[in-house]
Write a protein that holds these residues in place. Structure first.
Motif, PDB file in Angstrom:
ATOM      1  N   PRO A 268      39.121  26.145  38.288  1.00  0.00           N
ATOM      2  CA  PRO A 268      39.632  27.417  38.827  1.00  0.00           C
ATOM      3  C   PRO A 268      38.603  28.536  38.712  1.00  0.00           C
ATOM      4  N   VAL A 269      38.954  29.689  39.228  1.00  0.00           N
ATOM      5  CA  VAL A 269      38.060  30.850  39.197  1.00  0.00           C
ATOM      6  C   VAL A 269      37.725  31.228  37.753  1.00  0.00           C
ATOM      7  N   ALA A 270      36.464  31.554  37.516  1.00  0.00           N
ATOM      8  CA  ALA A 270      36.010  31.901  36.171  1.00  0.00           C
ATOM      9  C   ALA A 270      36.327  33.360  35.847  1.00  0.00           C
ATOM     10  N   ILE A 271      36.559  33.635  34.566  1.00  0.00           N
ATOM     11  CA  ILE A 271      36.807  35.004  34.124  1.00  0.00           C
ATOM     12  C   ILE A 271      35.550  35.857  34.324  1.00  0.00           C
ATOM     13  N   ASN A 272      34.370  35.203  34.404  1.00  0.00           N
ATOM     14  CA  ASN A 272      33.128  35.943  34.665  1.00  0.00           C
ATOM     15  C   ASN A 272      33.181  36.697  35.985  1.00  0.00           C
ATOM     16  N   THR A 273      34.027  36.227  36.903  1.00  0.00           N
ATOM     17  CA  THR A 273      34.189  36.911  38.184  1.00  0.00           C
ATOM     18  C   THR A 273      34.684  38.334  37.979  1.00  0.00           C
ATOM     19  N   VAL A 274      35.619  38.509  37.062  1.00  0.00           N
ATOM     20  CA  VAL A 274      36.159  39.839  36.766  1.00  0.00           C
ATOM     21  C   VAL A 274      35.062  40.736  36.205  1.00  0.00           C
ATOM     22  N   PHE A 275      34.213  40.156  35.314  1.00  0.00           N
ATOM     23  CA  PHE A 275      33.110  40.932  34.743  1.00  0.00           C
ATOM     24  C   PHE A 275      32.143  41.391  35.841  1.00  0.00           C
ATOM     25  N   CYS A 276      31.814  40.484  36.769  1.00  0.00           N
ATOM     26  CA  CYS A 276      30.886  40.822  37.854  1.00  0.00           C
ATOM     27  C   CYS A 276      31.442  41.952  38.717  1.00  0.00           C
ATOM     28  N   CYS A 277      32.712  41.834  39.068  1.00  0.00           N
ATOM     29  CA  CYS A 277      33.332  42.846  39.928  1.00  0.00           C
ATOM     30  C   CYS A 277      33.381  44.202  39.242  1.00  0.00           C
ATOM     31  N   ALA A 278      33.672  44.201  37.957  1.00  0.00           N
ATOM     32  CA  ALA A 278      33.710  45.458  37.213  1.00  0.00           C
ATOM     33  C   ALA A 278      32.322  46.089  37.147  1.00  0.00           C
ATOM     34  N   LEU A 279      31.299  45.253  37.009  1.00  0.00           N
ATOM     35  CA  LEU A 279      29.932  45.741  36.883  1.00  0.00           C
ATOM     36  C   LEU A 279      29.460  46.436  38.151  1.00  0.00           C
ATOM     37  N   TYR A 280      29.890  45.931  39.299  1.00  0.00           N
ATOM     38  CA  TYR A 280      29.395  46.464  40.566  1.00  0.00           C
ATOM     39  C   TYR A 280      30.443  47.229  41.360  1.00  0.00           C
ATOM     40  N   GLY A 281      31.548  47.576  40.742  1.00  0.00           N
ATOM     41  CA  GLY A 281      32.539  48.421  41.396  1.00  0.00           C
ATOM     42  C   GLY A 281      33.352  47.729  42.470  1.00  0.00           C
ATOM     43  N   LEU A 282      33.398  46.379  42.457  1.00  0.00           N
ATOM     44  CA  LEU A 282      34.263  45.668  43.398  1.00  0.00           C
ATOM     45  C   LEU A 282      35.691  45.658  42.860  1.00  0.00           C
ATOM     46  N   LYS A 283      36.618  45.100  43.628  1.00  0.00           N
ATOM     47  CA  LYS A 283      38.030  45.131  43.232  1.00  0.00           C
ATOM     48  C   LYS A 283      38.309  44.103  42.135  1.00  0.00           C
ATOM     49  N   THR A 284      38.397  44.590  40.904  1.00  0.00           N
ATOM     50  CA  THR A 284      38.668  43.690  39.779  1.00  0.00           C
ATOM     51  C   THR A 284      40.078  43.126  39.842  1.00  0.00           C
ATOM     52  N   ASP A 285      41.022  43.871  40.423  1.00  0.00           N
ATOM     53  CA  ASP A 285      42.388  43.363  40.532  1.00  0.00           C
ATOM     54  C   ASP A 285      42.440  42.112  41.410  1.00  0.00           C
ATOM     55  N   THR A 286      41.623  42.091  42.454  1.00  0.00           N
ATOM     56  CA  THR A 286      41.548  40.907  43.316  1.00  0.00           C
ATOM     57  C   THR A 286      40.987  39.722  42.542  1.00  0.00           C
ATOM     58  N   ALA A 287      39.930  39.959  41.770  1.00  0.00           N
ATOM     59  CA  ALA A 287      39.343  38.894  40.958  1.00  0.00           C
ATOM     60  C   ALA A 287      40.325  38.401  39.902  1.00  0.00           C
ATOM     61  N   MET A 288      41.084  39.312  39.295  1.00  0.00           N
ATOM     62  CA  MET A 288      42.071  38.930  38.292  1.00  0.00           C
ATOM     63  C   MET A 288      43.177  38.089  38.924  1.00  0.00           C
ATOM     64  N   ALA A 289      43.613  38.469  40.135  1.00  0.00           N
ATOM     65  CA  ALA A 289      44.639  37.694  40.835  1.00  0.00           C
ATOM     66  C   ALA A 289      44.139  36.286  41.139  1.00  0.00           C
ATOM     67  N   ALA A 290      42.876  36.180  41.550  1.00  0.00           N
ATOM     68  CA  ALA A 290      42.297  34.873  41.846  1.00  0.00           C
ATOM     69  C   ALA A 290      42.186  34.032  40.578  1.00  0.00           C
ATOM     70  N   PHE A 291      41.771  34.659  39.484  1.00  0.00           N
ATOM     71  CA  PHE A 291      41.639  33.950  38.208  1.00  0.00           C
ATOM     72  C   PHE A 291      42.985  33.424  37.725  1.00  0.00           C
ATOM     73  N   VAL A 292      44.000  34.287  37.708  1.00  0.00           N
ATOM     74  CA  VAL A 292      45.316  33.893  37.184  1.00  0.00           C
ATOM     75  C   VAL A 292      45.961  32.822  38.059  1.00  0.00           C
ATOM     76  N   SER A 293      45.972  33.027  39.386  1.00  0.00           N
ATOM     77  CA  SER A 293      46.661  32.103  40.285  1.00  0.00           C
ATOM     78  C   SER A 293      46.009  30.714  40.287  1.00  0.00           C
ATOM     79  N   THR A 294      44.676  30.662  40.360  1.00  0.00           N
ATOM     80  CA  THR A 294      44.015  29.357  40.400  1.00  0.00           C
ATOM     81  C   THR A 294      44.097  28.638  39.049  1.00  0.00           C
ATOM     82  N   THR A 295      44.090  29.397  37.955  1.00  0.00           N
ATOM     83  CA  THR A 295      44.217  28.768  36.636  1.00  0.00           C
ATOM     84  C   THR A 295      45.591  28.142  36.465  1.00  0.00           C
ATOM     85  N   ILE A 296      46.632  28.823  36.912  1.00  0.00           N
ATOM     86  CA  ILE A 296      47.987  28.283  36.813  1.00  0.00           C
ATOM     87  C   ILE A 296      48.116  26.997  37.637  1.00  0.00           C
TER      88      ILE A 296
END
Length: 311
Positions: A268-296
């Motif tokens: 599933p999507v890695a939690i590092n995705t959230v870190f990357c998005c936060a670092l560059y001002g992308l939508k972290t909520d989208t990354a969090m949704a992808a992380f949670v949904s794919t992990t489940i």
């Protein structure tokens, strides 16, 4: 018992981390410490022991090629399926989510429990590749989408070659090289290392997943769980495993390598995705949704399938 241990190693630390977050019982510095302890300390020891046990063959040398397929095919497919997303900040988060998988922690734990220490060593090869690609490719991709959104936020500092390639976060590479040297030198690993290695894998999982619980934001994930995020599920769990299995069918005769790579491709999507998005001002909520949904989905559907196939 392996199923129970897998669930304990994943759900246990995430639940504890989430509880600590809700009760405000830990500071952000604690989260940073746990991540660094795992990446710089335990990962180095695990890499050393795993690579010492690894038998180097011609097929092992081809694993990085499969690793590059696992990383870059999802990038191009992610670019294709998100081309109608108008917001560059959201599209960037989706593209990075399609690339980065939870290969080292969740995938590594599953490979170790099903296939053993040799499989875990193969996972480390994929993990090193992902770390390099994260720095050399994913960061620029995030910057690209950040610039497309015409924002002034983000990281503007130019990193030197040393800052990019010689940091403490890459210290586990030294463990890999030391273990590989002993393996190639014919030095036999003592039998007592087997239970020591198994214990460290479980400890590492707890230290890695505890910060995940500290970062979880279910409300944000629910808000951004839309069709664009759901498109990642067939990409991650159907398309990529099929491509990698087909590649392995023609390239590898070692069943352990094939099984390892198939599991890695379906992570599933890695939690590092959230870190990357936060670092560059992308939508972290989208990354969090992808992380949670794919992990489940991975835990509920893919894990039982892999247990049935490889246990």
């Amino acid at each position: 018992m392996r199923v129970v241990l897998l669930l304990i190693d994943i759900i246990g630390p995430i639940s504890i981390g989430y509880f600590l977050k809700q009760k405000n019982l830990v500071k952000p510095a604690f989260n940073d410490f746990m991540i660094k302890l795992n990446v710089r300390g335990l990962f180095t020891v695990l890499a050393f022991v795993a690579f010492w046990k690894l038998k180097f063959t011609a097929e092992v040398a081809l694993i990085p090629i499969a690793g590059l397929i696992i990383l870059f095919v999802p990038y191009f497919l992610g670019m294709a399926i998100t081309k109608k997303v108008e917001d560059p900040l959201e599209r960037g988060a989706l593209v990075v989510s399609s690339m980065l998988g939870n290969t080292s922690t969740l995938g590594g734990l599953l490979c170790f429990m099903l296939l053993g220490a040799t499989s875990f060593a193969y996972v480390q090869v994929i993990g090193v590749l992902q770390s390099i690609v994260l720095i050399l490719f994913c960061f620029p991709v995030c910057q690209k989408f950040h610039d497309m959104a015409d924002t002034q936020r983000g990281l503007s500092k130019k990193r030197t070659f040393r800052e990019m390639f010689f940091t403490w976060n890459q210290v586990s590479i030294l463990g890999m090289l030391a273990g590989a040297a002993l393996s190639l030198g014919g030095v036999k690993q003592p039998d007592c290392f087997a239970p020591f290695f198994a214990a460290l894998v479980h400890i590492s999982a707890w230290i890695q997943f505890l910060p995940v619980g500290l970062l979880l934001n279910f409300a944000a994930a629910r808000r951004q769980l839309n069709l664009n995020v759901l498109k990642l599920i067939p990409l991650k769990f159907i398309v990529m495993p099929a491509i990698i299995w087909l590649f392995c069918f023609f390239v590898f005769s070692d069943k352990t390598i094939t099984a390892t790579l198939v599991i890695q491709s379906a992570c599933p999507v890695a939690i590092n995705t959230v870190f990357c998005c936060a670092l560059y001002g992308l939508k972290t909520d989208t990354a969090m949704a992808a992380f949670v949904s794919t992990t489940i989905v991975f835990l509920a559907v893919l894990c039982p399938i892999f247990f049935w196939l490889y246990l």
